[in-house]
Write a protein that holds these residues in place. Sequence first.
Motif, PDB file in Angstrom:
ATOM      1  N   LEU A 276       0.823  -1.212   0.000  1.00 20.85           N
ATOM      2  CA  LEU A 276       0.000   0.000   0.000  1.00 20.85           C
ATOM      3  C   LEU A 276       0.860   1.267   0.000  1.00 20.85           C
ATOM      4  N   ARG A 278       2.437   4.728  -2.060  1.00 19.47           N
ATOM      5  CA  ARG A 278       2.080   5.746  -3.059  1.00 19.47           C
ATOM      6  C   ARG A 278       0.581   5.836  -3.316  1.00 19.47           C
ATOM      7  N   LEU A 279      -0.173   5.811  -2.224  1.00 17.13           N
ATOM      8  CA  LEU A 279      -1.625   5.994  -2.289  1.00 17.13           C
ATOM      9  C   LEU A 279      -1.984   7.148  -1.355  1.00 17.13           C
ATOM     10  N   CYS A 368      -4.684  -5.461  -1.307  1.00 22.45           N
ATOM     11  CA  CYS A 368      -3.901  -4.282  -1.702  1.00 22.45           C
ATOM     12  C   CYS A 368      -4.219  -3.889  -3.144  1.00 22.45           C
ATOM     13  N   ALA A 369      -4.323  -4.881  -4.036  1.00 22.24           N
ATOM     14  CA  ALA A 369      -4.636  -4.583  -5.447  1.00 22.24           C
ATOM     15  C   ALA A 369      -6.013  -3.935  -5.559  1.00 22.24           C
ATOM     16  N   CYS A 372      -5.710  -0.341  -4.421  1.00 25.58           N
ATOM     17  CA  CYS A 372      -5.059   0.456  -5.471  1.00 25.58           C
ATOM     18  C   CYS A 372      -6.046   0.750  -6.608  1.00 25.58           C
ATOM     19  N   SER A 373      -6.837  -0.252  -6.991  1.00 28.28           N
ATOM     20  CA  SER A 373      -7.740  -0.055  -8.131  1.00 28.28           C
ATOM     21  C   SER A 373      -8.865   0.919  -7.802  1.00 28.28           C
ATOM     22  N   TRP A 375      -8.534   3.841  -6.559  1.00 25.86           N
ATOM     23  CA  TRP A 375      -8.125   5.195  -6.936  1.00 25.86           C
ATOM     24  C   TRP A 375      -7.787   5.313  -8.417  1.00 25.86           C
ATOM     25  N   ARG A 376      -7.844   4.194  -9.159  1.00 28.19           N
ATOM     26  CA  ARG A 376      -7.506   4.257 -10.589  1.00 28.19           C
ATOM     27  C   ARG A 376      -8.698   4.585 -11.450  1.00 28.19           C
TER      28      ARG A 376
END
Length: 376
Positions: A276, A278-279, A368-369, A372-373, A375-376
């Motif tokens: 986690l 760079r979020l 975690c993936a 991350c997704s 915020w994408r």
Amino acid sequence: MNSTILPSICGEANVEHTPVYQPYLAGNVSRYVNDCLDSGWISSRGEFVPRFEVAFAEFIGANEATSVANGTVAIHLVLDALGIGPGDEVIVPTLTYIATVNTILQIGATPVFVDSVGSTLQMDPVAVELAVTSRTRAIMAVHLYGHPCDLTSIVATCRKHDLLLIEDCAEAFGSKWEGRHVGTFGDAATFSFFGNKTITTGEGGMVVTRDPEIMKRCRRLKNQGVSSNREYWHDILAYNYRMTNIQAAIGLAQLEMAADILTMKAKVANAYRVGLTRLPLRMHDPVGKVTHSHWMCSVIVDRPQDRDPLRAYLAQQGIETRPFFTQAHTMPHCRVEGDFPVSASLSARGINLPSYPGLSQEQISRICATICSFWR
Ligand SMILES: *Cc1c(COP(=O)(O)O)cnc(C)c1O
């Protein structure tokens, strides 16, 4: 079982369900419980109760421990044994589980709320010092989500003003301040063994204190105040707060695995830390010379408006989370005026991720993936 495959209601791809917590019931748990059933010692008498108490005290480095029915009555028992009651003020963080505050109210004392430190989430020692009045009797230090409070400052405040220190260690089994286990700094400390705590007995709790007189009073109060030398003679108002032999059997087996459980939890926390980066969030990292036991792996999102949508997004993917506690001083039955901006902000931004010892690297990578997704 670490995870289950839930059939999707609308016939889409199956979603793997990951709960926030699952107890780690390996080792001797079944064997010791069956010993209780086979021997008939299923109530609060039996060999496992003293064995669990002795082993627990040794693990945390306390002289003595006494087991109780749960972590809430542990706090109530300690408040009573220390003689805290009406007219007394107890300083407590507003960012805590409600049991910490309810027990202060139940004993007739007044909770005096303080704000938290943003980085550690723990009660702010500067706010504690400012909250002391002539009526203050005790400080209730809650080691929230597995990170210790600043015990050096809090102990100094207690010495300066002649206050009692109670540690609510329900969330901090395995946590250390400057190498010493929490629960050994105060006049008394309490632990919880609820099903989602680091070691569990289903329901259960423990009291430790370095004062043999306080320990004696706790033992008497939890056992109906019965006289040690006269049958059915009760000369104080007391409780039945006893732990059962079955609970203690589970607890002893848990304690035998405690070092492994703590290692697994540390690995889980580190895997999140790696996954986690760079979020727009931060982890609940240890600050100072502490051992953070990571009862919960927490993230604090930068923007409060991201919190609930992120939780909903994770829930859609079968990933269960919990929000941080709501500030206790805002609850209807303990509402007081006051401005506690740091804990208000934490409470609005915090999420506890799945945090149990049996979580696999694959499960953590998927969580975690998914984050991350978002915020994408
Ligand atoms: C879990 C918890 C308690 C209460 O313990 P129970 O065993 O559920 O009664 C008290 N304080 C804190 C901070 C807790 O997390």
